[in-house]
Design a protein around this motif. Structure first.
Motif, mmCIF file in Angstrom:
data_model
loop_
_atom_site.group_PDB
_atom_site.id
_atom_site.type_symbol
_atom_site.label_atom_id
_atom_site.label_comp_id
_atom_site.label_asym_id
_atom_site.label_seq_id
_atom_site.Cartn_x
_atom_site.Cartn_y
_atom_site.Cartn_z
ATOM 1 N N THR A 1 56.235 13.197 118.295
ATOM 2 C CA THR A 1 55.094 12.065 118.396
ATOM 3 C C THR A 1 54.120 12.181 117.091
ATOM 4 N N LEU A 2 54.186 13.098 116.270
ATOM 5 C CA LEU A 2 53.404 13.038 115.252
ATOM 6 C C LEU A 2 53.730 12.232 114.010
ATOM 7 N N ASN A 3 54.956 11.745 113.885
ATOM 8 C CA ASN A 3 55.490 10.809 112.856
ATOM 9 C C ASN A 3 55.107 11.403 111.644
ATOM 10 N N ILE A 4 55.488 12.755 111.261
ATOM 11 C CA ILE A 4 55.523 13.451 110.180
ATOM 12 C C ILE A 4 56.682 13.260 109.225
ATOM 13 N N ASP A 5 56.131 12.616 108.081
ATOM 14 C CA ASP A 5 57.104 12.421 107.118
ATOM 15 C C ASP A 5 57.046 13.510 105.962
ATOM 16 N N ASP A 6 58.071 13.180 105.126
ATOM 17 C CA ASP A 6 58.088 14.124 104.082
ATOM 18 C C ASP A 6 56.923 14.452 103.297
ATOM 19 N N HIS A 7 56.262 13.462 102.808
ATOM 20 C CA HIS A 7 54.872 13.626 102.272
ATOM 21 C C HIS A 7 53.967 14.698 102.951
ATOM 22 N N GLY A 8 54.003 14.625 104.356
ATOM 23 C CA GLY A 8 53.170 15.108 105.194
ATOM 24 C C GLY A 8 53.641 16.685 105.412
ATOM 25 N N PHE A 9 55.117 17.040 105.458
ATOM 26 C CA PHE A 9 55.539 18.252 105.372
ATOM 27 C C PHE A 9 55.622 18.966 104.191
ATOM 28 N N ASP A 10 55.544 18.078 102.965
ATOM 29 C CA ASP A 10 55.210 18.880 101.854
ATOM 30 C C ASP A 10 53.757 19.058 101.709
ATOM 31 N N ALA A 11 52.821 18.564 102.218
ATOM 32 C CA ALA A 11 51.485 18.821 102.192
ATOM 33 C C ALA A 11 51.274 20.097 102.828
ATOM 34 N N VAL A 12 51.968 20.417 104.143
ATOM 35 C CA VAL A 12 51.895 21.721 105.054
ATOM 36 C C VAL A 12 52.538 22.786 104.090
ATOM 37 N N ALA A 13 53.686 22.461 103.598
ATOM 38 C CA ALA A 13 54.434 23.408 102.892
ATOM 39 C C ALA A 13 53.674 24.073 101.621
ATOM 40 N N LEU A 14 53.001 23.131 101.114
ATOM 41 C CA LEU A 14 52.233 23.708 99.860
ATOM 42 C C LEU A 14 50.983 24.354 100.380
ATOM 43 N N GLU A 15 50.266 24.092 101.578
ATOM 44 C CA GLU A 15 49.241 25.239 102.023
ATOM 45 C C GLU A 15 50.060 26.450 102.727
ATOM 46 N N VAL A 16 51.127 26.269 103.010
ATOM 47 C CA VAL A 16 51.549 27.710 103.474
ATOM 48 C C VAL A 16 51.809 28.340 102.120
ATOM 49 N N ALA A 17 52.597 27.849 101.067
ATOM 50 C CA ALA A 17 52.681 28.513 99.814
ATOM 51 C C ALA A 17 51.353 29.114 99.340
ATOM 52 N N ALA A 18 50.475 28.315 99.270
ATOM 53 C CA ALA A 18 49.150 28.513 98.648
ATOM 54 C C ALA A 18 48.569 29.802 99.193
ATOM 55 N N THR A 19 48.755 29.720 100.839
ATOM 56 C CA THR A 19 48.084 30.892 101.678
ATOM 57 C C THR A 19 48.800 32.192 100.946
ATOM 58 N N LEU A 20 50.076 32.158 101.036
ATOM 59 C CA LEU A 20 50.946 33.395 100.684
ATOM 60 C C LEU A 20 50.518 33.787 99.426
ATOM 61 N N SER A 21 50.111 32.869 98.425
ATOM 62 C CA SER A 21 49.995 33.369 97.154
ATOM 63 C C SER A 21 48.363 33.679 97.120
ATOM 64 N N PHE A 22 47.708 33.179 97.699
ATOM 65 C CA PHE A 22 46.271 33.987 98.111
ATOM 66 C C PHE A 22 46.311 35.226 98.443
ATOM 67 N N LEU A 23 47.121 35.444 99.447
ATOM 68 C CA LEU A 23 47.077 36.834 100.165
ATOM 69 C C LEU A 23 47.911 37.809 99.564
ATOM 70 N N GLY A 24 48.390 37.458 98.384
ATOM 71 C CA GLY A 24 49.251 38.450 97.528
ATOM 72 C C GLY A 24 50.624 38.855 98.059
ATOM 73 N N VAL A 25 51.262 37.792 98.872
ATOM 74 C CA VAL A 25 52.453 38.119 99.324
ATOM 75 C C VAL A 25 53.669 38.285 98.270
ATOM 76 N N PRO A 26 54.331 39.310 98.182
ATOM 77 C CA PRO A 26 55.352 39.304 96.859
ATOM 78 C C PRO A 26 56.331 38.064 96.790
ATOM 79 N N ASP A 27 56.709 38.112 95.592
ATOM 80 C CA ASP A 27 57.598 36.927 95.348
ATOM 81 C C ASP A 27 58.857 36.805 96.215
ATOM 82 N N ALA A 28 59.234 37.911 96.640
ATOM 83 C CA ALA A 28 60.783 37.966 97.412
ATOM 84 C C ALA A 28 60.336 37.195 98.871
ATOM 85 N N GLU A 29 59.300 38.117 99.312
ATOM 86 C CA GLU A 29 58.746 37.618 100.688
ATOM 87 C C GLU A 29 58.300 36.323 100.912
ATOM 88 N N HIS A 30 57.559 35.820 99.734
ATOM 89 C CA HIS A 30 57.031 34.460 99.539
ATOM 90 C C HIS A 30 58.198 33.425 99.648
#
Length: 134
Positions: free
Chosen positions: A81-110
């Motif tokens: 019911t949230l009507n999430i499109d690819d743009h919205g999914f990409d926005a969340v994925a970008l935040e996930v990736a940025a958080t992993l980078s911010f926290l220093g998660v190694p490349d392979a695990e990232h």
């Protein structure tokens, strides 16, 4: 590759919970994520944050190969019911990736965790849901 699960290589429950704590705060504040009115309605209520953090932590633990602990609904049901499109999914994925980078998660695990996130795109955006002709 290590014999350890991604869950273990990420640091287990406490590390994943810490990462989710940062991530959810970022998601609740992200303008692109909250451009979707249905998502904004949920994120706009600060009382939802603790429960959302719990569910995302539990989901992440399981998705990374940790113990079964996610009590929530499946991804299709949660997002239908949230009507999430690819743009919205990409926005969340970008935040996930940025958080992993911010926290220093190694490349392979990232990369491995981001591959998991990407594997849910169709379920979250509805691309794999059967549609009934009108």
């Amino acid at each position: 590759m290590s014999d350890q699960s991604l869950y273990e290589r990420l640091g287990g429950t406490y590390a994943i919970a810490g990462a989710v704590d940062v991530l959810v705060d970022r998601l609740f504040a992200n303008v692109a994520v909250n451009a979707n009115p249905a998502v904004h309605e949920h994120h706009g209520n600060p009382a939802n944050a603790p429960g959302y953090k719990f569910l995302v932590t539990a989901w992440s633990i399981e998705a990374a190969g940790g113990p079964k602990c996610y009590p929530g609904r499946d991804m299709v049901e949660v997002h239908e019911t949230l009507n999430i499109d690819d743009h919205g999914f990409d926005a969340v994925a970008l935040e996930v990736a940025a958080t992993l980078s911010f926290l220093g998660v190694p490349d392979a695990e990232h990369k491995e965790f981001m591959d998991i996130i990407e594997s849910y795109r169709a379920q979250v955006t509805g691309a794999d849901r059967s549609t009934t002709p009108a």
